[in-house]
Scaffold this active site. Structure first.
Site: not given
Length: 150
Positions: A24, A101
């Site tokens: 991430y 995302h």
């Protein structure tokens, strides 16, 4: 009147910057929100950001956007793959929605490949890290402008 966009961040995104940085990245949620605010100003829209680890809070926010927002930018996070409730709320309010995302969910585990949100969204952007949000906001604002001009 300027468009107003609801920006929703799903579960565990409050831990960005420390949670699995290899997947991430190291950018925090606060930094993403600041970048979104700056881009929103540049694009002439306003945004309202909300992060929740609770599905019902996100559903309430989506329902509350009706009559207040012209579009929704959402990173449903893990709820992407599990939440019929979020999908139904987005369908019910019928506001243009862009799903974003940080990681490319289609390159990850098989259970992450399916999105309940994508069929009720105007588009999905994935895999560009924090830039996914900025690309999503640009795409949503462009969509709203084209719709207003047609």
């Amino acid at each position: 009147m300027a468009s107003h966009i609801l920006v929703l961040h799903g579960p565990n995104l409050n831990l960005l910057g420390q949670r699995e940085p290899g997947i991430y990245g190291t950018v925090t949620l606060a930094s993403i929100n600041q970048s979104l605010e700056a881009l929103a100003q540049e694009l002439g829209v306003t945004i309202e950001c909300l992060q929740s680890n609770h599905e019902g809070v996100l559903v309430d926010a989506i329902q509350g956007a009706l009559g207040r927002a012209q579009g929704i930018l959402i990173n449903p996070a893990a709820y992407t793959h599990t939440s019929v409730a979020l999908r139904d709320a987005i369908a019910a309010v019928a506001l243009p929605t862009v799903e974003v995302h940080l990681s490319n969910i289609h390159q990850r585990e098989a259970f992450r490949h399916h999105s309940y949100i994508a069929p009720v969204a105007i588009g999905q952007i994935a895999g560009f890290g924090a830039d996914s949000y900025l690309l999503g906001l640009r795409a949503l604002v462009n969509y709203l402008q084209q719709k207003a001009n047609s």
